[in-house]
Motif scaffolding. Structure first.
Motif, PDB file in Angstrom:
ATOM      1  N   GLU A   1       7.614  -2.614   0.869  1.00 15.80           N
ATOM      2  CA  GLU A   1       7.714  -1.479  -0.046  1.00 15.80           C
ATOM      3  C   GLU A   1       6.488  -1.415  -0.957  1.00 15.80           C
ATOM      4  OE1 GLU A   1      11.543   0.593  -2.108  1.00 15.80           O
ATOM      5  OE2 GLU A   1      11.227  -1.545  -2.507  1.00 15.80           O
ATOM      6  N   ASP A   2       6.059  -2.563  -1.469  1.00  9.11           N
ATOM      7  CA  ASP A   2       4.859  -2.606  -2.310  1.00  9.11           C
ATOM      8  C   ASP A   2       3.617  -2.209  -1.520  1.00  9.11           C
ATOM      9  OD1 ASP A   2       6.377  -3.438  -4.445  1.00  9.11           O
ATOM     10  OD2 ASP A   2       5.960  -5.581  -4.141  1.00  9.11           O
ATOM     11  N   TYR A   3       3.545  -2.667  -0.254  1.00 12.37           N
ATOM     12  CA  TYR A   3       2.403  -2.334   0.601  1.00 12.37           C
ATOM     13  C   TYR A   3       2.293  -0.818   0.786  1.00 12.37           C
ATOM     14  CZ  TYR A   3      -0.431  -1.913   4.842  1.00 12.37           C
ATOM     15  OH  TYR A   3      -1.396  -1.554   5.752  1.00 12.37           O
ATOM     16  N   CYS A   4       3.415  -0.161   1.039  1.00 20.67           N
ATOM     17  CA  CYS A   4       3.414   1.291   1.258  1.00 20.67           C
ATOM     18  C   CYS A   4       2.915   2.030   0.015  1.00 20.67           C
ATOM     19  CB  CYS A   4       4.811   1.780   1.626  1.00 20.67           C
ATOM     20  SG  CYS A   4       5.416   1.161   3.215  1.00 20.67           S
ATOM     21  N   ARG A   5       3.324   1.570  -1.161  1.00 25.09           N
ATOM     22  CA  ARG A   5       3.012   2.290  -2.395  1.00 25.09           C
ATOM     23  C   ARG A   5       1.638   1.961  -2.956  1.00 25.09           C
ATOM     24  NH1 ARG A   5       9.015   1.423  -5.110  1.00 25.09           N
ATOM     25  NH2 ARG A   5      10.078   3.045  -3.894  1.00 25.09           N
ATOM     26  N   THR A   6       1.232   0.702  -2.854  1.00 26.69           N
ATOM     27  CA  THR A   6      -0.016   0.303  -3.513  1.00 26.69           C
ATOM     28  C   THR A   6      -1.213   0.163  -2.580  1.00 26.69           C
ATOM     29  OG1 THR A   6       0.551  -2.053  -3.300  1.00 26.69           O
ATOM     30  CG2 THR A   6       1.292  -0.909  -5.286  1.00 26.69           C
ATOM     31  N   VAL A   7      -0.977  -0.281  -1.347  1.00 32.83           N
ATOM     32  CA  VAL A   7      -2.085  -0.483  -0.402  1.00 32.83           C
ATOM     33  C   VAL A   7      -2.278   0.735   0.491  1.00 32.83           C
ATOM     34  CG1 VAL A   7      -3.012  -1.932   1.444  1.00 32.83           C
ATOM     35  CG2 VAL A   7      -1.685  -2.976  -0.412  1.00 32.83           C
ATOM     36  N   ALA A   8      -1.237   1.098   1.235  1.00 35.17           N
ATOM     37  CA  ALA A   8      -1.341   2.250   2.129  1.00 35.17           C
ATOM     38  C   ALA A   8      -1.305   3.570   1.365  1.00 35.17           C
ATOM     39  CB  ALA A   8      -0.212   2.205   3.158  1.00 35.17           C
ATOM     40  N   LYS A   9      -0.690   3.531   0.151  1.00 36.93           N
ATOM     41  CA  LYS A   9      -0.532   4.741  -0.664  1.00 36.93           C
ATOM     42  C   LYS A   9       0.114   5.858   0.147  1.00 36.93           C
ATOM     43  CE  LYS A   9      -4.518   3.609  -3.560  1.00 36.93           C
ATOM     44  NZ  LYS A   9      -3.673   2.993  -4.596  1.00 36.93           N
ATOM     45  N   CYS A  10       1.208   5.471   0.802  1.00 39.48           N
ATOM     46  CA  CYS A  10       1.884   6.389   1.720  1.00 39.48           C
ATOM     47  C   CYS A  10       3.366   6.040   1.738  1.00 39.48           C
ATOM     48  CB  CYS A  10       1.266   6.252   3.113  1.00 39.48           C
ATOM     49  SG  CYS A  10       1.992   7.304   4.351  1.00 39.48           S
ATOM     50  N   THR A  11       4.204   6.953   1.289  1.00 38.14           N
ATOM     51  CA  THR A  11       5.659   6.725   1.273  1.00 38.14           C
ATOM     52  C   THR A  11       6.345   7.920   1.923  1.00 38.14           C
ATOM     53  OG1 THR A  11       5.754   7.653  -0.973  1.00 38.14           O
ATOM     54  CG2 THR A  11       5.631   5.254  -0.766  1.00 38.14           C
ATOM     55  N   PRO A  12       6.454   7.913   3.231  1.00 43.14           N
ATOM     56  CA  PRO A  12       7.018   9.072   3.934  1.00 43.14           C
ATOM     57  C   PRO A  12       8.501   9.258   3.647  1.00 43.14           C
ATOM     58  CG  PRO A  12       6.778   7.226   5.435  1.00 43.14           C
ATOM     59  CD  PRO A  12       6.126   6.816   4.150  1.00 43.14           C
ATOM     60  N   SER A  13       8.927  10.494   3.706  1.00 46.10           N
ATOM     61  CA  SER A  13      10.338  10.835   3.545  1.00 46.10           C
ATOM     62  C   SER A  13      10.896  11.165   4.930  1.00 46.10           C
ATOM     63  CB  SER A  13      10.494  12.033   2.601  1.00 46.10           C
ATOM     64  OG  SER A  13      11.844  12.416   2.499  1.00 46.10           O
TER      65      SER A  13
END
Length: 343
Positions: A248-260
């Motif tokens: 979850e942290d990787y998606c938000r801080t590294v990839a900067k991508c949080t798909p719905s």
């Protein structure tokens, strides 16, 4: 190419009417490695063996209670035994005209390029479940590259509860024949041979497309989620159920991508589902599509789907994305515009 016996004609009569003698001959002489008996691969075994394809089922893991609950080729008495050996006997029973063998070899030869090529040589197609490699994305990429070296098509499966995905790499694939349009009668005018070439990207090239880049290209959210999981696993060189918070942290801080994604509430909950078997109807749908792609690879008939397919039970849709995206065709200009530029 060997002919078809009377016994095979009786068993495969419907398929012979559907795609012809030559395509069925290719299926009967083909050999497919199903590496990892989990998820969609269980259904793939059933679909391919019923079509007349001989299989080798490879898995080094032992049968657990959860495996028996999902895999209908396994029984309670198999618990503690090798899952490939136990399942292969029952897969064989579905079609005695095919040859179904098993291998309990661990994926240790992946570190030895020559040994890996030797293990894959002779197969027309390899269908790999990522879980059998411990979700090691780098190893999956090595297997894909080895398949290219020995001219073996490569498909990889991955699932997460109500979603299932597969990647396909048929390398430089040539389609020699195309089926008639649906609804055409048996007396329809035969089509001239259709030769069309398809160039597939490697799994390494697929991984080089970052989730952020795919999001800008407006790739479907379900495939974007798969891309995030693979990128996370690749960057950490591992993936386990305990790493949901890190994902979850990787998606938000590294990839900067949080798909719905429809039906998916929290990223950490979706991540946990990657380590569980998919719902049975999800596995059935995707395995049907995957088996059809294997048949296309073997028979050289009908255009393949390039190259990423993901089914979401909430939308009841299987979407296809080509990753990396194909290069845009150059814009053709009118002669008058070209003349103006030259002036």
């Amino acid at each position: 190419m060997a002919g078809i016996s009377e016994g095979e004609v009786a068993v495969y009569d419907r398929q012979l009417r559907l795609w012809g003698v030559q395509a069925q001959q290719r299926l009967l002489s083909a050999k497919v490695l199903v590496w990892g008996l989990e998820g969609c691969n269980v259904e793939v075994c059933k679909n391919l063996v019923l079509a007349g394809v001989s299989l080798t089922i490879r898995d080094h893991r032992m049968v657990a209670t959860a495996d028996v609950a999902f895999d209908y080729f396994l029984r309670e008495g198999d618990i503690g035994q090798n899952r490939a050996k136990c399942a292969s006997q029952r897969v064989q029973e579905m079609n005695p005209l095919c040859t179904v063998s098993s291998s309990s070899d661990a994926p240790e030869e992946i570190s030895d390029a020559a040994a890996l090529r030797a293990a894959l040589k002779g197969y027309d197609v390899v269908v790999l479940a990522l879980g059998v490699l411990g979700f090691d994305v780098a190893q999956a990429s090595i297997v894909d590259a080895a398949c290219r070296d020995v001219d073996t098509s490569f498909l990889m499966t991955l699932s997460s509860g109500e979603m299932a995905f597969f990647f396909s790499n048929l390398h430089e694939h040539t389609m020699h024949e195309k089926s008639s349009a649906q609804g055409a009668g048996a007396v329809a005018t035969p089509q001239a041979p259709t030769v069309e070439k398809f160039s597939f990207a490697s799994f390494k090239e697929w991984l080089q497309c970052t989730p952020a880049e795919l999001q800008r290209q407006k790739v479907d959210a379900s495939i974007l989620l798969v891309s995030l999981f693979l990128a996370f696993s690749h960057s950490n060189k591992q993936a386990s159920p305990e790493m949901a918070g890190k994902f979850e942290d990787y998606c938000r801080t590294v990839a900067k991508c949080t798909p719905s994604v429809d039906g998916c509430a929290e990223l950490k909950d979706v991540y946990a589902c990657f380590f569980l078997e998919p719902l049975m109807h999800v596995a059935s749908v995707v395995a049907g599509l995957l088996a059809q792609e294997v048949i296309k690879a073997i028979t050289k008939r009908d255009p393949p789907m390039m190259n990423s397919v993901c089914f979401n039970a909430h939308t009841s849709c299987a979407l296809v994305e080509r990753i990396p995206a194909p290069p845009k065709a150059p814009v053709k200009r009118k002669a008058e515009e070209v003349a103006d530029l030259l002036d």
